[in-house]
Design an enzyme around this catalytic site. Structure first.
Site, short mmCIF file in Angstrom:
data_model
loop_
_atom_site.label_atom_id
_atom_site.label_comp_id
_atom_site.label_asym_id
_atom_site.label_seq_id
_atom_site.Cartn_x
_atom_site.Cartn_y
_atom_site.Cartn_z
CG HIS A 1 -2.12 0.86 1.00
ND1 HIS A 1 -2.02 2.32 1.34
CD2 HIS A 1 -3.48 0.71 0.61
CE1 HIS A 1 -3.02 2.80 1.05
NE2 HIS A 1 -4.09 1.97 0.66
CG ASP B 1 -8.78 -3.87 -2.97
OD1 ASP B 1 -9.91 -3.56 -2.79
OD2 ASP B 1 -8.05 -2.86 -3.55
#
Ligand code: ACO
Length: 429
Positions: free
Chosen positions: A308, A365
């Site tokens: 991320h 996700d």
């Protein structure tokens, strides 16, 4: 307190750069006047260390794994709030009173229908069209039905009507893109149901069967939407702000945000994760092989759902979603072999030096796709679900940018092309 500043020493001169401090003590150098004073600009590919704005909506501490909307932690909101209550908080800044909440929900419920002609637009798409492309087009098309929405400088009341309309209509448009893909007749909204149950009914009801809303599925969806509701200046949100900064309408800005979200490095990762896990399963579950692929710099493959831009410790949303995924699967009595692969992959990757040294952890996700699957949502629709969740954030960020009267977004560049040269006629080349 004396104003803080930093000093830049360059070519024998000293430039004072003011320091801006946020409420969580984050500090930034305000380089707005730097070019005028020194001729210098800053260069930062992918805006990795550049603040594009000040914002009072979402606080995120990537090192500590903190995420708060308007000061409230997502853990508390996911536990106690509803998606529409959280949407109100994000958009208007405070939790609603009971009266404000019923007015808000009532207004949204009144606007769930879309114009009948939207169906003709939908009919124009091939049934195999990806739902994200269709959704982005349909949201942009709302400007045709509501021309007053085109000018974002109209009264606050008109802007608010656009906000209510898009919140109300997105589930209808999203469910209709799915029906288009299935080649089934669309379902009209059922205003006797709450936001999530109504969406699930529009997705799953078929004219030949009676549809019963399922509280477990609606609750799980509610939680997922809350966890996706805002995430400060990410790729799609920055897109919404920059498109809106040219005074484009809310609908056009959100439509652009949907397109930005679609890519597999951003919201499209939820679809890519499931496709990857399925490919690993088909391939016999050889995790070592796939981990080696992800580490190989000559192989474009990346471990989808890992890493991320801002979380370098853990993604707090992934933690909540992982727990929710376990709950949903247990309550539904579903055993998903893809979840087993996900769990093994997480375990192996988290011990691997490559992933540890680069702080690559599972992101939101990684697990959201598994819940969507358990809820019966097809893989191609996963990113559409993300868009539904992210809508309040896009609206709030667009509204904040307009209310602060922010200037048009227009980055600079360092030119690296050819310097001036004379044109050579084709006959002489
Ligand atoms: N698999 C393998 N290696 C990775 C991965 C991954 N998923 N993510 C990052 N890396 C490596 C890079 O190759 C790079 O290695 P290097 O230093 O040896 O060159 C290093 O880790 C840093 O990666 P960057 O690409 O510089 O990190 P950045 O912050 O730009 O990217 C991103 C963040 C796009 C999320 C990236 O981690 C990625 O592509 N992840 C997979 C896609 C994904 O899951 N996206 C969803 C993000 S969450 C969201 O948007 C809702």
């Amino acid at each position: 307190m004396a104003e803080q500043h930093a000093e830049l020493h360059f070519e024998g001169k000293v430039y004072k750069i003011p320091v801006v401090e946020g409420t969580e003590n984050e500090k930034a150098l305000d380089i707005g006047k730097l070019r005028a004073q020194s001729g210098l600009i800053t260069l930062d590919y992918g805006y990795k260390n550049t603040g594009a704005t000040t914002s009072a909506i979402t606080f995120l501490d990537g090192e500590k794994g903190i995420l708060r909307y308007r000061g409230y932690s997502i853990e508390e909101l996911a536990e106690h709030s509803s998606f529409l209550e959280t949407a109100y908080l994000i958009i208007y800044g405070e939790l609603p009173t009971k009266d404000e909440y019923s007015q808000f929900v009532g207004d949204i419920t009144k606007h769930t229908m879309v114009h009948e002609e939207v169906k003709s637009i939908l009919d124009g798409f091939p049934s195999k069209a990806h739902p994200m492309g269709v959704l982005s087009s349909l949201i942009g098309a709302l400007t045709a039905f509501y021309p007053n929405s085109l000018d974002p400088n109209r009264s606050g009341e008109e802007v608010n009507t656009s906000i209510i309309r898009i919140l109300a209509k997105l589930p209808t448009l999203a469910a209709w893109t799915y029906k288009n893909e299935k080649g089934q007749p669309v379902n009209y909204p059922d205003n006797s149901l709450d936001y999530c149950s109504n969406f699930l009914k529009m997705m799953y009801a078929v004219p030949t069967d009676k549809y019963e809303p399922d509280a477990l599925l609606s609750d799980a969806l509610n939680k997922l939407l809350i966890l996706h509701a805002d995430h400060e200046q990410n790729c799609s949100t920055s897109t919404v702000r920059i498109v809106g900064s040219s005074h484009a309408s809310l609908y056009s800005s959100v439509s652009a945000g949907v397109s930005a979200l679609w890519g597999p490095l951003h919201g499209g990762a939820n679809q890519a994760v499931i496709e990857m896990l399925e490919a690993i399963k088909e391939d016999g579950g050889n995790l070592a092989k796939w981990i080696a692929k992800a580490k190989d710099k000559n192989d474009p493959f990346r471990m989808m759902g890992f890493g991320h831009r801002v979380y370098k410790n853990f993604d707090p949303r992934a933690k909540i979603i992982k727990k929710a995924a376990d709950n949903v699967l247990e309550k539904l009595g579903v055993h998903d072999p893809v979840l087993d692969i996900a769990k093994q992959l997480e375990e192996v990757a988290l011990k691997d030096e490559y992933f540890v040294s680069r702080s690559l952890y599972p992101n939101v996700d990684f697990y959201s796709g598994i819940i969507y699957r358990a809820l019966g949502i097809p893989t191609q629709m996963f990113t559409v679900m993300f868009a539904m969740g992210r809508l309040p954030g896009w609206i709030a960020q667009w509204k904040e940018m307009r209310e602060n009267n922010e200037p048009i977004g227009r980055p600079r560049q360092v030119y690296t092309g050819r310097t001036q040269r004379s044109f050579v006629k084709m006959s002489d080349r």
